[in-house]
Write a protein that holds these residues in place. Structure first.
Motif, short mmCIF file in Angstrom:
data_model
loop_
_atom_site.label_atom_id
_atom_site.label_comp_id
_atom_site.label_asym_id
_atom_site.label_seq_id
_atom_site.Cartn_x
_atom_site.Cartn_y
_atom_site.Cartn_z
N MET A 96 62.45 -25.56 -93.31
CA MET A 96 63.28 -25.49 -94.51
C MET A 96 62.39 -25.44 -95.75
SD MET A 96 66.09 -28.24 -95.92
CE MET A 96 67.20 -27.98 -94.54
N GLU A 97 62.73 -24.54 -96.65
CA GLU A 97 61.97 -24.41 -97.89
C GLU A 97 62.39 -25.50 -98.87
OE1 GLU A 97 59.16 -22.46 -100.38
OE2 GLU A 97 59.61 -22.28 -98.26
N LEU A 98 61.42 -26.28 -99.31
CA LEU A 98 61.70 -27.37 -100.25
C LEU A 98 61.63 -26.88 -101.69
CD1 LEU A 98 59.69 -30.27 -98.60
CD2 LEU A 98 62.15 -29.84 -98.45
N LYS A 103 57.14 -29.94 -104.46
CA LYS A 103 55.88 -29.40 -103.91
C LYS A 103 54.71 -29.67 -104.84
CE LYS A 103 57.93 -25.50 -101.39
NZ LYS A 103 57.99 -24.03 -101.33
N SER A 104 55.00 -29.76 -106.13
CA SER A 104 53.92 -29.93 -107.11
C SER A 104 53.51 -31.38 -107.31
CB SER A 104 54.35 -29.35 -108.47
OG SER A 104 55.39 -30.13 -109.03
N LEU A 105 54.26 -32.31 -106.70
CA LEU A 105 53.96 -33.72 -106.92
C LEU A 105 52.64 -34.11 -106.27
CD1 LEU A 105 57.40 -35.48 -106.36
CD2 LEU A 105 56.21 -35.11 -108.51
N THR A 106 51.88 -34.95 -106.98
CA THR A 106 50.65 -35.51 -106.44
C THR A 106 50.96 -36.87 -105.83
OG1 THR A 106 49.39 -34.41 -108.18
CG2 THR A 106 48.29 -36.22 -107.00
#
Length: 394
Positions: free
Chosen positions: A1-3, A8-11
């Motif tokens: 599944m594409e999130l 996705k950008s979270l560190t």
């Protein structure tokens, strides 16, 4: 599944990562000393516990208004008047599920895509991530160690662009423990007024100060600056109530009301029982901070002496919070490591001492140590760190 791209950008949190590794080693039977704690190692005061019990027995276990119960907002307003000389109405205050959620909600209602928020570095790890989650852009200013990790007016003005929406001021600071004085804040405030930049004043460590310096809120300095400031605070650190999750924001209703509307569709309300516990925290003549401050002050003196005795480690003594933020770059490189992160990882593996690398706070030459642990643990941790440094000297 594409999130979603926003997650996705979270560190990942560096503090949680090192804590997880330390717990894993502990579960394997190792004697690990964890100095990553971001909470006081004291239980919540007894009178607050009793207030929570009373609230449950009296049936205060239902939904509350999204922005918090009126009694608590009035108690917070009284706290502002008593401690800071500031006047806020209940409509200018929102109670949130922790100060972290107050910040999250603020950025959600404040920022549009590509709006910029100036973040002095070193910074608390969640500031940049929360800004990115609101589709904003964190703009970092490197606060110099020689200036006690505080930004200057010239640095601030140079960072402001037409897209700048806000600047974060955290005093006392996590991770450095440093504080801005009245004059420093006044000069920064003048820059913000000149460019119509909102000031986000994170004052969660307000009550944990170990010098004769007085905590100053940007909003105290002038009526103009009060109108340009959103104060973030809570009971987590001051009353050792981290798990109760009660924070708040205070400022213009133009911002507080949308935050309240957002809460109605996200959290519904802060926990009812915790709100009544926080009400007791502010409606008392007791000073829950006195004993905690005295103990933390003694631990700070102890840890400062121990760390400054270790080769390759330099440290500016903090004034508040419960962290020290030493520069260990010289020790790490002399020990043969390419980065402080590698040095921290090896220290944990070999000596079972868990520190938080400064890279997660925007300062890769430093590490954060919490002294919210016993004096014996601090002594043993410093002993192990010194042994590690000496054993690895090339």
């Amino acid at each position: 599944m594409e999130l979603a791209n926003r997650v996705k950008s979270l560190t990942p949190s560096s503090t949680l990562a090192i804590t997880a590794k330390a717990k894993e080693l502990k579960s394997q039977g190792y004697d690990v000393i964890g100095l990553g704690a971001g909470e006081p190692d004291f239980n919540t005061p007894g009178y607050i516990l009793k207030a929570a019990e009373y609230a449950m027995l009296k049936g205060f276990t239902k939904y509350t208004p999204s922005g918090g119960i009126t009694e608590l907002k009035q108690a917070i307003a009284a706290k502002f008047s008593r401690d800071n000389g500031l006047t806020y109405s209940s409509e200018e205050i929102i109670v949130t599920t922790g100060a972290k959620h107050a910040l999250y909600s603020l950025f959600q209602v404040l920022l549009n895509k590509e709006d910029e928020v100036i973040v002095p570095a070193p910074y608390w790890v969640s500031y940049p991530e929360q800004i990115k989650l609101a589709e904003g852009k964190p703009i970092f200013i490197n606060a110099m160690e020689e200036n006690e990790f505080k930004i200057t007016p010239d640095q601030l003005e140079a960072a402001i662009t037409p897209k700048t929406k806000a600047v974060i001021i955290n005093s006392p600071s996590n991770p450095t423990g440093m504080m801005y004085n009245h004059e420093e804040l006044r000069k920064l405030g003048e820059i913000c007024l000149k460019h119509d930049v909102l000031i986000v004043s994170d004052e969660i460590y307000e009550k944990l100060i170990y010098t004769n310096d007085k905590h100053v809120s940007m909003a105290e300095i002038s009526d103009q600056l009060k109108d340009h400031t959103i104060i973030i605070n809570g009971v987590s650190k001051s009353h050792s109530m981290t798990g109760w999750r009660i924070g708040y924001a205070a400022g213009s209703t133009e911002i507080i009301q949308p935050m309240t509307n957002l809460a109605s569709h996200s959290t519904s309300n802060p926990t009812s029982i915790a709100q009544h516990a926080a009400l007791a925290a502010y409606n008392t003549d007791e000073d829950p901070n006195a004993d905690m401050r005295e103990i933390f002050s003694k631990r700070l003196e102890l840890l400062y002496e121990l760390l400054t005795d270790i080769p390759g480690i330099s440290l500016i003594k903090p004034k508040g919070a419960f962290y020290v933020f030493p520069n260990v770059w010289e020790a790490a490189t002399q020990n043969g490591f390419n980065t402080v992160d590698d040095w921290v990882e090896a220290l944990l593996e070999e000596e079972k001492v868990a520190l938080v690398p400064g890279s997660g706070f925007g300062s890769p030459s430093n590490v954060r140590l919490s002294y919210a642990v016993s004096a014996d643990s601090l002594k043993e941790a410093a002993k192990r760190i010194k042994r590690f440094v000496i054993n690895h000297q090339s």
